[in-house]
Design an enzyme around this catalytic site. Structure first.
Site, PDB file in Angstrom:
ATOM      1  N   GLN A  86      20.024  -6.212   5.498  1.00  0.00           N
ATOM      2  CA  GLN A  86      21.178  -7.041   5.828  1.00  0.00           C
ATOM      3  C   GLN A  86      20.778  -8.248   6.675  1.00  0.00           C
ATOM      4  O   GLN A  86      21.267  -9.364   6.455  1.00  0.00           O
ATOM      5  CB  GLN A  86      22.213  -6.187   6.560  1.00  0.00           C
ATOM      6  CG  GLN A  86      23.578  -6.831   6.698  1.00  0.00           C
ATOM      7  CD  GLN A  86      24.635  -5.829   7.145  1.00  0.00           C
ATOM      8  OE1 GLN A  86      24.620  -4.690   6.707  1.00  0.00           O
ATOM      9  NE2 GLN A  86      25.538  -6.258   8.011  1.00  0.00           N
ATOM     10  N   GLY A 120      20.313   0.802   5.362  1.00  0.00           N
ATOM     11  CA  GLY A 120      19.925   1.913   6.233  1.00  0.00           C
ATOM     12  C   GLY A 120      20.646   3.192   5.839  1.00  0.00           C
ATOM     13  O   GLY A 120      20.677   3.582   4.669  1.00  0.00           O
ATOM     14  N   ILE A 138       0.842  -1.205   0.000  1.00  0.00           N
ATOM     15  CA  ILE A 138       0.000   0.000   0.000  1.00  0.00           C
ATOM     16  C   ILE A 138       0.872   1.249   0.000  1.00  0.00           C
ATOM     17  O   ILE A 138       0.620   2.204  -0.745  1.00  0.00           O
ATOM     18  CB  ILE A 138      -0.958  -0.025   1.207  1.00  0.00           C
ATOM     19  CG1 ILE A 138      -2.105  -1.004   0.924  1.00  0.00           C
ATOM     20  CG2 ILE A 138      -1.501   1.367   1.514  1.00  0.00           C
ATOM     21  CD1 ILE A 138      -3.037  -1.221   2.088  1.00  0.00           C
ATOM     22  N   GLU A 161      17.778  -9.738   6.814  1.00  0.00           N
ATOM     23  CA  GLU A 161      16.991 -10.671   6.000  1.00  0.00           C
ATOM     24  C   GLU A 161      17.888 -11.463   5.054  1.00  0.00           C
ATOM     25  O   GLU A 161      17.653 -12.651   4.810  1.00  0.00           O
ATOM     26  CB  GLU A 161      15.938  -9.888   5.217  1.00  0.00           C
ATOM     27  CG  GLU A 161      14.822  -9.336   6.096  1.00  0.00           C
ATOM     28  CD  GLU A 161      14.018  -8.246   5.431  1.00  0.00           C
ATOM     29  OE1 GLU A 161      12.971  -7.855   5.996  1.00  0.00           O
ATOM     30  OE2 GLU A 161      14.421  -7.762   4.352  1.00  0.00           O
ATOM     31  N   ASP A 163       9.617   1.257   2.158  1.00  0.00           N
ATOM     32  CA  ASP A 163       8.558   1.215   1.141  1.00  0.00           C
ATOM     33  C   ASP A 163       8.752   2.327   0.115  1.00  0.00           C
ATOM     34  O   ASP A 163       8.502   2.135  -1.080  1.00  0.00           O
ATOM     35  CB  ASP A 163       7.187   1.357   1.804  1.00  0.00           C
ATOM     36  CG  ASP A 163       6.902   0.247   2.797  1.00  0.00           C
ATOM     37  OD1 ASP A 163       7.398  -0.876   2.593  1.00  0.00           O
ATOM     38  OD2 ASP A 163       6.181   0.494   3.785  1.00  0.00           O
ATOM     39  N   ALA A 214      12.030  10.241   2.544  1.00  0.00           N
ATOM     40  CA  ALA A 214      11.008   9.863   3.527  1.00  0.00           C
ATOM     41  C   ALA A 214      11.492  10.095   4.953  1.00  0.00           C
ATOM     42  O   ALA A 214      10.705  10.447   5.832  1.00  0.00           O
ATOM     43  CB  ALA A 214      10.605   8.403   3.349  1.00  0.00           C
ATOM     44  N   LYS A 218      14.624  -7.112  -2.577  1.00  0.00           N
ATOM     45  CA  LYS A 218      15.145  -6.024  -1.737  1.00  0.00           C
ATOM     46  C   LYS A 218      15.159  -6.443  -0.261  1.00  0.00           C
ATOM     47  O   LYS A 218      14.312  -6.030   0.528  1.00  0.00           O
ATOM     48  CB  LYS A 218      14.320  -4.747  -1.906  1.00  0.00           C
ATOM     49  CG  LYS A 218      15.030  -3.515  -1.278  1.00  0.00           C
ATOM     50  CD  LYS A 218      14.065  -2.411  -0.912  1.00  0.00           C
ATOM     51  CE  LYS A 218      13.354  -2.624   0.371  1.00  0.00           C
ATOM     52  NZ  LYS A 218      14.169  -2.472   1.592  1.00  0.00           N
TER      53      LYS A 218
END
Length: 311
Positions: A188, A226, A42, A190, A256, A286, A185
């Site tokens: 680190q 990050g 979303i 994950e 996102d 963002a 995407k």
């Protein structure tokens, strides 16, 4: 004409407010609450809208909170396809201490999807008209979902010759990679879980990403680092791209926003180096905004131009 489809399996309404100070056992007077639609896919659709691109947001929706989510998306002018569910759509709560500017984020449990609801989501994607050019699966997985759910979406994407972009974690991610995706995407942590290796340095990230690329299961990997930017890996090429320096006010929605920027870059036929820089620019933009607000287009465009000027 093909289209962009986003899928959010654990959507939410983000309710945010602020108080003067967080004090235990006291009644805290909150400011006027702000309600925003949330969840990975979303937010990607919302980010694309800010960049001037339309998409179709598919998401499970249940009860009064599901109806409210539908209304919030309508207000933002997003095309959407909610899938009716038995369980209520969740809400999250974010509160900021004005005294310290600290942010406290309370995430409510994800409602479980029924097997019939999972099948309806797959059927909806399978019968989309016009066929999607990009399918973006972003956000956390709800409890109980089949491990191979995203892998099934990957099979649908192959049939439709759509490019699948995945930003999630856990076993669902592992199955998706085994089936094959266009762009992955992970962050680190994950990536470490996906490969089963301890990844602590940029060189570790590079080797792990290259290993996945060399298996032929993924065309592009962008590992989010990050504040350190991202590591781009594709066949025969890797690059550590630094994030532009900005004054950070909140990291909510940065990931996102980064995906939205990359999807925009893909749709505009940017080469991978420019595409990832567009993603990083949106993600960095963002972080310049407070609370749960996504990026402002003018900030993202300014940061992007700054980054490509350094190429």
């Amino acid at each position: 004409m093909k289209q962009i489809v986003t899928l959010t399996l654990a959507p939410t309404i983000d309710k945010s407010s602020s108080v003067e100070e967080i004090i235990p056992e006291h009644k805290l007077q909150c400011s006027e609450p702000k309600f925003e639609p949330g969840g990975g896919g979303i937010n990607v659709s919302r980010g694309l809208k800010r960049l001037g691109l339309d998409s179709v947001a598919i998401y499970p929706s249940g009860g009064l909170t599901g109806q409210r989510l539908h209304q919030l998306l309508q207000q933002e002018g997003l095309e959407q396809h909610p899938i009716a569910t038995r369980n209520l759509t969740r809400e999250n709560f974010i509160v900021v201490s004005r005294k310290t500017n600290e942010q406290f984020r309370f995430g409510m449990p994800c409602p479980e999807l029924l097997e019939s609801e999972e099948e309806e989501i797959l059927t909806t994607i399978r019968h989309m008209q016009p066929k999607p050019e990009y399918i973006v699966v972003s956000g956390r997985m709800p409890p109980g979902i089949k491990d191979d759910f995203i892998a099934e979406i990957a099979r649908i994407a192959k049939e439709d010759r759509a490019k699948l972009i995945v930003d999630t974690s856990g076993e669902a991610l592992r199955y998706a990679v085994e089936e094959g995706v266009y762009l992955l995407k992970p962050n680190q942590n994950e990536l470490s879980k996906l490969t089963g290796k301890n990844i602590s340095t940029i060189e570790d990230v590079k080797k792990a990403a290259e290993a996945i690329i060399n298996k032929g299961k993924c065309e592009v990997i962008v590992v989010s680092l990050g504040g350190d930017g991202a590591l781009l890996a594709t066949r025969g090429f890797t690059e550590h791209i630094k994030a532009p320096p900005v004054e950070k006010r909140s990291t909510v929605g940065a990931g996102d926003s980064m995906v939205a920027g990359m999807v925009y870059g893909c749709e505009k036929k940017m080469d991978v180096r420019h595409m990832v820089r567009m993603g990083i620019a949106c993600g960095s933009a963002a972080t310049m905004n407070p609370g749960t607000e996504l990026f402002k287009k003018e900030n993202a465009e300014r940061l992007y131009l700054q980054m490509i000027a350094e190429l």
